[in-house]
Design an enzyme around this catalytic site. Structure first.
Site, PDB file in Angstrom:
ATOM      1  N   LYS A 149       0.912  -1.086  -0.058  1.00 27.03           N
ATOM      2  CA  LYS A 149       0.095  -0.067  -0.088  1.00 27.03           C
ATOM      3  C   LYS A 149       0.734   1.342   0.029  1.00 27.03           C
ATOM      4  O   LYS A 149       2.205   1.167   0.518  1.00 27.03           O
ATOM      5  CB  LYS A 149      -0.809   0.183   1.192  1.00 27.03           C
ATOM      6  CG  LYS A 149      -2.111   0.732   1.137  1.00 27.03           C
ATOM      7  CD  LYS A 149      -3.323  -0.044   0.456  1.00 27.03           C
ATOM      8  CE  LYS A 149      -4.628   0.813   0.158  1.00 27.03           C
ATOM      9  NZ  LYS A 149      -5.805  -0.090   0.123  1.00 27.03           N
TER      10      LYS A 149
HETATM   11  P1  NAD Z   1     -13.317   7.830  -2.282  1.00 25.97           P
HETATM   12  O1  NAD Z   1     -12.199   8.751  -1.940  1.00 25.97           O
HETATM   13  O2  NAD Z   1     -13.812   7.575  -3.602  1.00 25.97           O
HETATM   14  O3  NAD Z   1     -14.678   7.910  -1.204  1.00 25.97           O
HETATM   15  C1  NAD Z   1     -14.533   8.126   0.211  1.00 25.97           C
HETATM   16  C2  NAD Z   1     -16.019   8.465   0.519  1.00 25.97           C
HETATM   17  O4  NAD Z   1     -15.972   8.481   1.973  1.00 25.97           O
HETATM   18  C3  NAD Z   1     -16.137   9.801   0.212  1.00 25.97           C
HETATM   19  O5  NAD Z   1     -17.629   9.881  -0.068  1.00 25.97           O
HETATM   20  C4  NAD Z   1     -16.036  10.700   1.601  1.00 25.97           C
HETATM   21  O6  NAD Z   1     -16.774  11.805   1.581  1.00 25.97           O
HETATM   22  C5  NAD Z   1     -16.550   9.704   2.515  1.00 25.97           C
HETATM   23  N1  NAD Z   1     -15.832  10.045   3.959  1.00 25.97           N
HETATM   24  C6  NAD Z   1     -14.572  10.369   4.136  1.00 25.97           C
HETATM   25  N2  NAD Z   1     -14.329  10.511   5.429  1.00 25.97           N
HETATM   26  C7  NAD Z   1     -15.586  10.282   6.069  1.00 25.97           C
HETATM   27  C8  NAD Z   1     -16.150  10.393   7.316  1.00 25.97           C
HETATM   28  N3  NAD Z   1     -15.418  10.690   8.349  1.00 25.97           N
HETATM   29  N4  NAD Z   1     -17.472   9.867   7.688  1.00 25.97           N
HETATM   30  C9  NAD Z   1     -18.302   9.629   6.582  1.00 25.97           C
HETATM   31  N5  NAD Z   1     -17.866   9.657   5.060  1.00 25.97           N
HETATM   32  C10 NAD Z   1     -16.421  10.162   4.872  1.00 25.97           C
HETATM   33  O7  NAD Z   1     -12.629   6.358  -1.638  1.00 25.97           O
HETATM   34  P2  NAD Z   1     -12.932   4.844  -2.023  1.00 25.97           P
HETATM   35  O8  NAD Z   1     -12.151   4.331  -3.230  1.00 25.97           O
HETATM   36  O9  NAD Z   1     -14.145   4.752  -2.069  1.00 25.97           O
HETATM   37  O10 NAD Z   1     -12.608   4.042  -0.706  1.00 25.97           O
HETATM   38  C11 NAD Z   1     -13.358   3.884   0.326  1.00 25.97           C
HETATM   39  C12 NAD Z   1     -12.767   2.931   1.119  1.00 25.97           C
HETATM   40  O11 NAD Z   1     -12.970   1.421   0.364  1.00 25.97           O
HETATM   41  C13 NAD Z   1     -11.587   2.825   1.703  1.00 25.97           C
HETATM   42  O12 NAD Z   1     -11.540   2.269   3.035  1.00 25.97           O
HETATM   43  C14 NAD Z   1     -10.502   2.178   0.814  1.00 25.97           C
HETATM   44  O13 NAD Z   1      -9.405   1.798   1.357  1.00 25.97           O
HETATM   45  C15 NAD Z   1     -11.492   0.999   0.394  1.00 25.97           C
HETATM   46  N6  NAD Z   1     -11.445   0.141  -0.740  1.00 25.97           N
HETATM   47  C16 NAD Z   1     -11.211   1.034  -1.803  1.00 25.97           C
HETATM   48  C17 NAD Z   1     -11.039   0.316  -3.084  1.00 25.97           C
HETATM   49  C18 NAD Z   1     -11.221   0.911  -4.569  1.00 25.97           C
HETATM   50  O14 NAD Z   1     -11.028   0.195  -5.438  1.00 25.97           O
HETATM   51  N7  NAD Z   1     -11.376   1.998  -4.332  1.00 25.97           N
HETATM   52  C19 NAD Z   1     -11.157  -1.167  -2.838  1.00 25.97           C
HETATM   53  C20 NAD Z   1     -11.070  -1.875  -1.859  1.00 25.97           C
HETATM   54  C21 NAD Z   1     -10.972  -1.088  -0.756  1.00 25.97           C
END
Ligand code: NAD
Length: 426
Positions: free
Chosen positions: A116
């Site tokens: 990561k």
């Molecule tokens: P992103 O940046 O697209 O979206 C994050 C979302 O979370 C946004 O809507 C933001 O406003 C919200 N957010 C942030 N802080 C917050 C809080 N304190 N309370 C409520 N909402 C909050 O990110 P993403 O790619 O959707 O990733 C989200 C999670 O999923 C992370 O933990 C990431 O590691 C995990 N993840 C992502 C992927 C991927 O393919 N993008 C794959 C596996 C896991």
């Protein structure tokens, strides 16, 4: 002298989320048989790189940011894991996220280790040109450890296809040839895969559906609450809706909203795209944080950041199933409370593995320069996720452990078997 030296680069005053990851590893130790001999391997990252990322800002000033790339384990293949741009990124956080990638890749049977990366910045505070300079300098600095057969980054919170395009270009320029397989989650025109953008959210839905089938909570007609409305939460909400569920509550970093009749997800996505947040969306009522965490639903999907499901929130949640879209959203103490309350948790290392699975497809397609149709991608995603789900579910039943512990048992056995077969050098 003790057998293992403690990791001096950990700050004892701020143990999370690495401490949660270590506790999850400790919980599987009794189930690993003779492989527990090798367990320390999983409790320390193989390689930690901290880099300085200096750029010239648009106003001509010089600014320095801190970046990381952690390779937690490479026993089963090259490192794989996203890059996060967020103001709260720390080395500790990147270590935990890399550890979860090791477990996830092994649980799904993907031929990768876990890695990561991150840069401690608020991406919204920079112009596009500044973000490009940060991304390119960061990529160049971590260029000594990444590569299509070494370690393959992908998007995470605060990064997207454009970030991946800049990373691919920078790495390619530095090595003197186009190396599309160095990152996944790229734009389609640069060797990206159809279906990658949606893969994590789609995988969350598949995991939820499989869980619901087994405990008799059908998706059709179910009420769903989603925390985080980005790549993962936004797509998951849409796919749940398309399959007949009702999205009753949503929360992003700026707002929480509810509508007991079901939120119009197409309209909410359009609002969030136009305004950068759900705030001000008038297809639902604004609610407090407390109300959001007590929304009545069958499926609760944390899809924002780690550590969100605290013991207090776990005591208040009114749901049947928690499906972890985010990485590490539930603390080990909260996990215990959910188990006591008979709320089923489908863990991150299974539930959000759709993204890395299609990243794997992208990497394979880049190597062979032969691209698959979206139907083929989605069918293969279904098949890998369902196979992993069935094996993990069966282990949980046989060993009478949580689904998380079962996923960790399968994954840790695979990683440590590889460790043992390879042997220690020298
Ligand atoms: P992103 O940046 O697209 O979206 C994050 C979302 O979370 C946004 O809507 C933001 O406003 C919200 N957010 C942030 N802080 C917050 C809080 N304190 N309370 C409520 N909402 C909050 O990110 P993403 O790619 O959707 O990733 C989200 C999670 O999923 C992370 O933990 C990431 O590691 C995990 N993840 C992502 C992927 C991927 O393919 N993008 C794959 C596996 C896991």
């Amino acid at each position: 002298m003790a057998n293992h030296t403690p990791l001096s680069y950990l700050d004892p005053a701020r143990p999370e989320p690495w401490a949660s990851f270590i506790e999850q590893i400790d919980r599987v130790a009794p189930h690993l048989g003779h492989f527990s001999h090798w367990l320390e391997t999983l409790k320390r990252p193989k390689r930690v790189l901290i880099v300085d990322v200096p750029i010239v800002r648009d106003d001509g000033s010089i600014a320095h940011y801190e970046g990381y790339r952690v390779q937690h384990n490479l026993s089963r293949g090259p490192g794989k894991g996203g890059v996060r741009f967020h103001p709260a990124v720390t080395l500790n956080e990147v270590m935990a996220l890399a550890g979860w990638m090791t477990v996830k890749n092994a649980a799904l049977g993907l031929p990768y280790g876990g890695a990561k990366g991150g840069v401690r910045i608020d991406p919204q505070a920079f112009s596009r040109a500044e973000l490009e300079r940060i991304t390119r300098r960061y990529t160049s600095e971590i260029g000594i450890v990444i590569g299509p057969d070494k370690d393959i980054p992908a998007p995470d919170v605060g990064t997207n296809e454009q970030t991946m395009a800049w990373m691919m270009d920078t790495y390619s320029v530095n090595v003197g040839h186009t190396a599309s397989g160095v990152v996944t989650g790229k734009p389609i025109a640069l060797g990206g895969s159809l279906g990658r953008l949606e893969a994590t959210g789609r995988g969350v839905y598949i995991a939820a559906r499989e869980a619901g089938l087994r405990i008799g909570v059908p998706i059709s007609g179910a009420r769903v609450a989603v925390q985080g409305f980005g790549n993962v939460g936004g797509v998951a909400a849409r796919v749940f809706r398309e399959n007949g569920a009702k999205i009753v509550a949503l929360q992003d970093a700026q707002a929480a909203i509810a509508n007991p009749d079901g939120i119009d997800i197409t309209a909410a996505l359009a609002h969030a795209a136009a305004h950068g947040s759900l705030a001000g969306f008038f297809g639902a009522e604004p609610i407090s944080d407390e109300e959001f965490w007590q929304a009545e639903c069958e499926y609760f999907i944390p899809a924002a950041l780690e550590g969100q499901v605290t013991p207090e929130r776990a005591r208040n949640l009114r749901t049947r199933i928690v499906v972890e879209g985010a990485n590490g959203p539930t603390t080990p103490a909260a996990d215990d409370i959910l188990q006591e309350r008979n709320i089923l948790v489908i863990p991150d290392v299974l539930a959000n593995a759709g993204g890395v699975t299609v990243s794997y497809f992208e990497w394979v397609q880049d190597f062979s320069s032969f691209f698959w149709s979206e139907e083929e991608i989605n069918a293969r995603l279904e098949s890998i996720m369902m196979k992993a789900f069935a094996a993990i579910w069966q282990t949980a039943r046989e060993r009478k452990v949580s689904v998380r512990t079962a996923a960790f048992i399968i994954a840790c056995q695979r990683v440590l078997a590889a460790r043992e077969q390879r042997g220690l050098y020298p």
